[in-house]
Design a protein around this motif. Structure first.
Motif, PDB file in Angstrom:
ATOM      1  N   TYR A   1      66.496  52.314  62.458  1.00  0.00           N
ATOM      2  CA  TYR A   1      67.332  51.881  63.570  1.00  0.00           C
ATOM      3  C   TYR A   1      66.650  51.955  64.939  1.00  0.00           C
ATOM      4  CZ  TYR A   1      70.628  52.750  59.785  1.00  0.00           C
ATOM      5  OH  TYR A   1      71.260  52.753  58.571  1.00  0.00           O
ATOM      6  N   GLY A   2      65.454  52.539  65.000  1.00  0.00           N
ATOM      7  CA  GLY A   2      64.808  52.711  66.299  1.00  0.00           C
ATOM      8  C   GLY A   2      65.583  53.707  67.153  1.00  0.00           C
ATOM      9  N   TYR A   3      65.225  53.768  68.437  1.00  0.00           N
ATOM     10  CA  TYR A   3      65.901  54.675  69.351  1.00  0.00           C
ATOM     11  C   TYR A   3      67.204  54.057  69.809  1.00  0.00           C
ATOM     12  CZ  TYR A   3      61.514  57.196  69.528  1.00  0.00           C
ATOM     13  OH  TYR A   3      60.404  57.902  69.181  1.00  0.00           O
ATOM     14  N   GLY A   4      68.262  54.851  69.836  1.00  0.00           N
ATOM     15  CA  GLY A   4      69.486  54.317  70.412  1.00  0.00           C
ATOM     16  C   GLY A   4      70.748  54.853  69.776  1.00  0.00           C
ATOM     17  N   ALA A   5      71.843  54.253  70.199  1.00  0.00           N
ATOM     18  CA  ALA A   5      73.171  54.746  69.862  1.00  0.00           C
ATOM     19  C   ALA A   5      73.483  54.633  68.370  1.00  0.00           C
ATOM     20  CB  ALA A   5      74.214  53.969  70.662  1.00  0.00           C
ATOM     21  N   VAL A   6      73.005  53.577  67.740  1.00  0.00           N
ATOM     22  CA  VAL A   6      73.343  53.353  66.340  1.00  0.00           C
ATOM     23  C   VAL A   6      72.704  54.417  65.441  1.00  0.00           C
ATOM     24  CG1 VAL A   6      72.870  51.832  64.393  1.00  0.00           C
ATOM     25  CG2 VAL A   6      73.840  50.892  66.494  1.00  0.00           C
TER      26      VAL A   6
ATOM     27  N   THR B   1      61.081  50.351  79.280  1.00  0.00           N
ATOM     28  CA  THR B   1      62.086  51.162  78.614  1.00  0.00           C
ATOM     29  C   THR B   1      62.004  50.959  77.109  1.00  0.00           C
ATOM     30  OG1 THR B   1      64.473  51.574  78.486  1.00  0.00           O
ATOM     31  CG2 THR B   1      63.816  49.320  78.929  1.00  0.00           C
ATOM     32  N   LYS B   2      62.428  51.957  76.354  1.00  0.00           N
ATOM     33  CA  LYS B   2      62.412  51.802  74.901  1.00  0.00           C
ATOM     34  C   LYS B   2      63.839  51.861  74.370  1.00  0.00           C
ATOM     35  CE  LYS B   2      61.748  56.459  72.924  1.00  0.00           C
ATOM     36  NZ  LYS B   2      61.549  57.485  73.943  1.00  0.00           N
ATOM     37  N   GLY B   3      64.019  51.328  73.179  1.00  0.00           N
ATOM     38  CA  GLY B   3      65.343  51.380  72.565  1.00  0.00           C
ATOM     39  C   GLY B   3      65.810  50.012  72.139  1.00  0.00           C
ATOM     40  N   ASP B   4      67.053  49.977  71.743  1.00  0.00           N
ATOM     41  CA  ASP B   4      67.650  48.744  71.258  1.00  0.00           C
ATOM     42  C   ASP B   4      67.649  47.677  72.357  1.00  0.00           C
ATOM     43  OD1 ASP B   4      69.443  47.268  69.286  1.00  0.00           O
ATOM     44  OD2 ASP B   4      70.604  47.207  71.132  1.00  0.00           O
ATOM     45  N   ARG B   5      67.088  46.527  72.034  1.00  0.00           N
ATOM     46  CA  ARG B   5      66.890  45.490  73.040  1.00  0.00           C
ATOM     47  C   ARG B   5      68.204  45.006  73.662  1.00  0.00           C
ATOM     48  NH1 ARG B   5      62.506  43.004  74.566  1.00  0.00           N
ATOM     49  NH2 ARG B   5      62.873  41.189  75.847  1.00  0.00           N
ATOM     50  N   ASN B   6      69.191  44.732  72.819  1.00  0.00           N
ATOM     51  CA  ASN B   6      70.455  44.218  73.355  1.00  0.00           C
ATOM     52  C   ASN B   6      71.103  45.228  74.294  1.00  0.00           C
ATOM     53  OD1 ASN B   6      69.996  42.015  71.776  1.00  0.00           O
ATOM     54  ND2 ASN B   6      71.598  42.465  70.287  1.00  0.00           N
TER      55      ASN B   6
ATOM     56  N   GLU C   1      59.899  45.315  80.520  1.00  0.00           N
ATOM     57  CA  GLU C   1      59.351  45.431  79.172  1.00  0.00           C
ATOM     58  C   GLU C   1      60.220  46.388  78.361  1.00  0.00           C
ATOM     59  OE1 GLU C   1      56.781  43.817  77.849  1.00  0.00           O
ATOM     60  OE2 GLU C   1      56.196  42.790  79.712  1.00  0.00           O
ATOM     61  N   ILE C   2      60.799  45.869  77.301  1.00  0.00           N
ATOM     62  CA  ILE C   2      61.586  46.716  76.395  1.00  0.00           C
ATOM     63  C   ILE C   2      60.758  46.882  75.129  1.00  0.00           C
ATOM     64  CG2 ILE C   2      63.749  46.972  75.126  1.00  0.00           C
ATOM     65  CD1 ILE C   2      64.997  45.048  77.228  1.00  0.00           C
ATOM     66  N   VAL C   3      60.328  48.095  74.878  1.00  0.00           N
ATOM     67  CA  VAL C   3      59.366  48.333  73.792  1.00  0.00           C
ATOM     68  C   VAL C   3      59.994  49.237  72.734  1.00  0.00           C
ATOM     69  CG1 VAL C   3      57.413  48.042  75.349  1.00  0.00           C
ATOM     70  CG2 VAL C   3      58.368  50.329  75.018  1.00  0.00           C
ATOM     71  N   PRO C   4      59.542  49.120  71.481  1.00  0.00           N
ATOM     72  CA  PRO C   4      60.124  49.976  70.443  1.00  0.00           C
ATOM     73  C   PRO C   4      59.656  51.426  70.545  1.00  0.00           C
ATOM     74  CG  PRO C   4      58.544  48.405  69.488  1.00  0.00           C
ATOM     75  CD  PRO C   4      58.626  48.103  70.940  1.00  0.00           C
ATOM     76  N   GLU C   5      58.472  51.639  71.120  1.00  0.00           N
ATOM     77  CA  GLU C   5      57.905  52.998  71.195  1.00  0.00           C
ATOM     78  C   GLU C   5      56.964  53.037  72.390  1.00  0.00           C
ATOM     79  OE1 GLU C   5      57.959  56.550  70.289  1.00  0.00           O
ATOM     80  OE2 GLU C   5      58.385  55.589  68.370  1.00  0.00           O
ATOM     81  N   LYS C   6      56.974  54.163  73.124  1.00  0.00           N
ATOM     82  CA  LYS C   6      56.079  54.260  74.285  1.00  0.00           C
ATOM     83  C   LYS C   6      54.828  55.036  73.914  1.00  0.00           C
ATOM     84  CE  LYS C   6      59.282  53.831  78.184  1.00  0.00           C
ATOM     85  NZ  LYS C   6      60.109  54.593  79.162  1.00  0.00           N
ATOM     86  N   SER C   7      53.940  54.383  73.237  1.00  0.00           N
ATOM     87  CA  SER C   7      52.691  55.002  72.810  1.00  0.00           C
ATOM     88  C   SER C   7      51.580  54.604  73.778  1.00  0.00           C
ATOM     89  CB  SER C   7      52.342  54.505  71.414  1.00  0.00           C
ATOM     90  OG  SER C   7      52.116  53.114  71.461  1.00  0.00           O
TER      91      SER C   7
ATOM     92  N   ASP D   1      68.798  41.584  65.529  1.00  0.00           N
ATOM     93  CA  ASP D   1      68.193  42.807  66.027  1.00  0.00           C
ATOM     94  C   ASP D   1      66.686  42.626  66.212  1.00  0.00           C
ATOM     95  OD1 ASP D   1      68.277  45.828  66.412  1.00  0.00           O
ATOM     96  OD2 ASP D   1      66.732  45.570  64.890  1.00  0.00           O
ATOM     97  N   ARG D   2      66.216  42.933  67.396  1.00  0.00           N
ATOM     98  CA  ARG D   2      64.823  42.659  67.741  1.00  0.00           C
ATOM     99  C   ARG D   2      63.831  43.410  66.836  1.00  0.00           C
ATOM    100  NH1 ARG D   2      62.785  39.844  71.702  1.00  0.00           N
ATOM    101  NH2 ARG D   2      60.570  40.103  71.990  1.00  0.00           N
ATOM    102  N   ASN D   3      64.081  44.685  66.645  1.00  0.00           N
ATOM    103  CA  ASN D   3      63.132  45.464  65.831  1.00  0.00           C
ATOM    104  C   ASN D   3      63.065  44.925  64.405  1.00  0.00           C
ATOM    105  OD1 ASN D   3      62.796  47.040  68.062  1.00  0.00           O
ATOM    106  ND2 ASN D   3      63.888  48.814  67.250  1.00  0.00           N
ATOM    107  N   HIS D   4      64.236  44.643  63.838  1.00  0.00           N
ATOM    108  CA  HIS D   4      64.259  44.152  62.463  1.00  0.00           C
ATOM    109  C   HIS D   4      63.602  42.779  62.377  1.00  0.00           C
ATOM    110  CE1 HIS D   4      66.707  43.048  58.635  1.00  0.00           C
ATOM    111  NE2 HIS D   4      65.506  43.473  58.342  1.00  0.00           N
ATOM    112  N   GLN D   5      63.894  41.908  63.329  1.00  0.00           N
ATOM    113  CA  GLN D   5      63.299  40.575  63.320  1.00  0.00           C
ATOM    114  C   GLN D   5      61.781  40.666  63.462  1.00  0.00           C
ATOM    115  OE1 GLN D   5      64.690  37.616  62.719  1.00  0.00           O
ATOM    116  NE2 GLN D   5      66.743  38.414  62.474  1.00  0.00           N
TER     117      GLN D   5
END
Lengths: 237, 237
Positions: free
Chosen positions: A56-61, A122-127, A146-152, B125-129
């Motif tokens: 699910y990545g980072y975020g509320a879900v 920022t990282k997390g769910d794009r929507n 920039e919305i990224v999945p991870e800040k590496s 969902d961006r990450n899944h896509q």
């Protein structure tokens, strides 16, 4: 020093975020107390959260599904379905929560944007992130978002290459050592750490040796324009 | 006709997608049968899915939370927590499912990419896509990839403006009338509908009057290069 680009983190740097997760954890704890488990194991919950990042990545879900899983585990499946649904619905509360911008943020962005291009990273769910950025009313201050999945380190490296910016002329501002500070220092950039009492446990890290000529700390985002001015005007190299 | 850009949908156009949701619905139905509800109301489930779009967007998470909510409602809260967790875990199955590319897709993309820039336009969902695009091994065929929250006329308009493409020189290919075809025709573009038996109910729409000079139908993606050639070579305007 001179900066070609100032980048800022969003969650818990520009606006409240972790507080909604704290409220979620409080609701989880209260519910577990009702089932006779007054002190749920924080470490176990954190483990479940980490294991769910891959899905699910980072975020509320991911958070809501994690507390639901933890609740089923802790109560050995005795939790009622309706209660489980309440835990899941915490994700809806977080996603639809108002964007509460910190004091001083807008003035700071306005002052900085006069002299520098600003980027939001920022990282997390794009929507969810896009929704918060739009609702914040701050979008206009940023040249890039920039919305990224991870800040590496690779993430930051990629961004600097994309925009053709040298690391030594880049400065990142945020509240999380692990995401906003260490990876930027690692690739040779500059970083400003804003102290925030509400920083997610996952973002705390062991103490590192920090290069003091490229690492700065402030107590409030309102101190940022003065810091940047000091670095650029009083310490030009 | 001449096309400056050919765009393709991803889910259920290039690779399997809806089938995983069907399996999820089958699992939901089987579980509900176990609780004495052998024929759950499809319309009600669809309503719940639509109501959750505002929080979760299109994708596995919204689907899984929706069937969990439907199950609690249908069983009046009698469903066991462990069973509810199984419904939620369907999201993990969907997210981690292998990308099953349809026959003929790679040859088709290779043939098209020789003469046209290709773009992938997908929603969800961006990450899944992104994960599916990477794992598909097809990324290299696309000059641009756009992951959008909703495929509305405005979305397509925005993409064409961003890349400075005229609608009459744009053609979109996909399996969903509602997302891939109608909005593109609405803004004056061209569209190719690929028949696919497995298209999500939400994507079915009432019959529209379609402009036959800009709307085309094929039975398989393998027919696409011939169609494009016909339109460009045999029907140059």
């Amino acid at each position: 020093m001179q900066f070609d680009l100032i980048a800022l983190d969003a969650d818990d740097t520009l606006w409240q975020n972790e507080i909604y997760y704290r409220r979620g954890r409080d609701a989880f704890n209260a519910l577990m107390a009702k089932y006779g488990f007054p002190d749920p194991d924080k470490v176990r919950l954190h483990e479940i959260e980490i294991s769910n990042l891959e899905f699910y990545g980072y975020g509320a879900v991911g958070f809501a599904i994690s507390i639901a899983e933890a609740a089923v585990e802790l109560t050995s499946g005795e939790i009622e379905a309706a209660d489980l649904l309440k835990l899941l619905a915490i994700s809806k509360d977080i996603i639809s929560a108002e964007v509460e911008i910190y004091d001083g943020v807008e003035e700071t962005l306005r002052a900085l944007a006069d002299y520098h291009p600003l980027m939001l990273i920022t990282k997390g769910d794009r929507n969810h992130q896009e929704s918060k950025i739009t609702r914040s009313g701050l979008k206009g201050y940023f040249e890039q978002i920039e919305i990224v999945p991870e800040k590496s380190p690779d993430t930051y490296q990629g961004i600097l290459e994309m925009y053709d910016i040298l690391p030594e002329r880049f400065i990142m501002v945020g509240n999380a050592m692990k995401s906003d500070i260490l990876p930027v220092l690692e690739i040779g950039g500059n970083a400003v750490y804003i102290h925030n009492d509400l920083t997610w446990a996952h973002e705390h890290t062991v103490q590192h040796e920090l290069p003091e000529e490229r690492f700065f700390e402030i107590d409030s985002i309102s101190d940022l324009p003065d810091l940047i001015r000091q670095l650029e005007v009083e310490n030009p190299t």
